[in-house]
Design a protein around this motif. Structure first.
Motif, PDB file in Angstrom:
ATOM      1  N   TYR A  49      43.327  28.012  39.297  1.00  0.00           N
ATOM      2  CA  TYR A  49      44.336  29.044  39.552  1.00  0.00           C
ATOM      3  C   TYR A  49      43.794  30.423  39.161  1.00  0.00           C
ATOM      4  CZ  TYR A  49      48.618  31.759  39.286  1.00  0.00           C
ATOM      5  OH  TYR A  49      49.565  32.743  39.454  1.00  0.00           O
ATOM      6  N   TYR A  50      43.222  30.530  37.958  1.00  0.00           N
ATOM      7  CA  TYR A  50      42.748  31.832  37.488  1.00  0.00           C
ATOM      8  C   TYR A  50      41.546  32.337  38.287  1.00  0.00           C
ATOM      9  CZ  TYR A  50      46.161  31.499  33.807  1.00  0.00           C
ATOM     10  OH  TYR A  50      47.351  31.407  33.141  1.00  0.00           O
ATOM     11  N   LYS A  51      40.693  31.442  38.749  1.00  0.00           N
ATOM     12  CA  LYS A  51      39.590  31.861  39.633  1.00  0.00           C
ATOM     13  C   LYS A  51      40.152  32.397  40.950  1.00  0.00           C
ATOM     14  CE  LYS A  51      36.016  28.790  37.831  1.00  0.00           C
ATOM     15  NZ  LYS A  51      35.256  27.554  38.057  1.00  0.00           N
ATOM     16  N   ALA A  52      41.150  31.703  41.467  1.00  0.00           N
ATOM     17  CA  ALA A  52      41.773  32.149  42.718  1.00  0.00           C
ATOM     18  C   ALA A  52      42.431  33.513  42.540  1.00  0.00           C
ATOM     19  CB  ALA A  52      42.789  31.120  43.204  1.00  0.00           C
ATOM     20  N   ILE A  53      43.104  33.707  41.417  1.00  0.00           N
ATOM     21  CA  ILE A  53      43.768  34.989  41.137  1.00  0.00           C
ATOM     22  C   ILE A  53      42.774  36.145  41.200  1.00  0.00           C
ATOM     23  CG2 ILE A  53      44.739  36.356  39.214  1.00  0.00           C
ATOM     24  CD1 ILE A  53      46.883  34.829  40.425  1.00  0.00           C
ATOM     25  N   GLU A  54      41.613  35.967  40.605  1.00  0.00           N
ATOM     26  CA  GLU A  54      40.588  37.024  40.620  1.00  0.00           C
ATOM     27  C   GLU A  54      40.209  37.398  42.046  1.00  0.00           C
ATOM     28  OE1 GLU A  54      37.080  36.496  38.203  1.00  0.00           O
ATOM     29  OE2 GLU A  54      38.260  35.471  36.655  1.00  0.00           O
ATOM     30  N   ILE A  55      39.979  36.387  42.866  1.00  0.00           N
ATOM     31  CA  ILE A  55      39.575  36.624  44.256  1.00  0.00           C
ATOM     32  C   ILE A  55      40.725  37.253  45.040  1.00  0.00           C
ATOM     33  CG2 ILE A  55      38.811  35.525  46.400  1.00  0.00           C
ATOM     34  CD1 ILE A  55      37.528  33.323  44.555  1.00  0.00           C
TER      35      ILE A  55
END
Length: 176
Positions: free
Chosen positions: A24-30
């Motif tokens: 989730y947090y990796k996706a948020i960054e992108i």
């Protein structure tokens, strides 16, 4: 005779399904890099409506909604769905997605989801992407249609979408 108009500016959101917070947090960054500042994020909630995503994502699966401050054109939702599919691929491990990203938008009259799956209530947009009106705004609240996903029809999410619509309306009026 009606005359064709320009697409409206609408509030972009992305519905997420995931098991691991890290995904989730990796996706948020992108997503922030592509679509700008996040306006509102829903709290994580257990998603147990079917086993459809379990083989790929694992379990337990959580749902979160992300709403973005930058308004988009309604015409951009097909392109955004293709971008979110690419993000899913980037974040995949061993050929399996770690997160499901479904973009949609909120306008004054409706909530629309983009999908790659055709069905009787979906309209083809472009490049293999369809759209469905998931909720309609009537009597001062969003309301489900016959084909609305069960979680989108829950009172908790209806309240969230109503709040997002209010924020969107303020953005249109230049209050935020």
């Amino acid at each position: 005779m009606g005359k064709p108009g320009q697409p409206k500016k609408v509030l972009l959101f992305i519905a997420t399904l995931f098991k691991e917070q890290d995904a989730y947090y990796k996706a948020i960054e992108i997503l922030e890099d592509k679509f700008g500042q996040i306006l509102v994020e829903s709290s994580p909630k257990l998603w147990n409506y079917s086993d459809y995503y379990t083989p790929e994502l694992g379990s337990p699966i959580k749902r979160r909604f992300i709403f973005f401050k930058n308004l988009i054109s309604e015409a951009d939702i097909a392109k955004i769905k293709i971008q979110t599919n690419q993000i899913e691929e980037e974040l995949s491990k061993h050929g399996k997605r770690t997160i499901n990203l479904d973009p949609g938008y909120i306008g004054l009259a409706k909530l629309v989801l983009a999908t790659t799956k055709d069905y009787s209530h979906r309209i083809y947009l472009s490049n293999g992407i369809y759209a469905e009106v998931t909720l309609i705004f009537k009597n001062n609240s969003f309301m489900p249609n016959i084909n609305t996903y069960r979680d989108y029809a829950e009172e908790e999410y209806i309240k969230l979408f109503n709040l997002a619509r209010t924020i969107y309306k303020d953005l249109l009026l230049g209050k935020n």
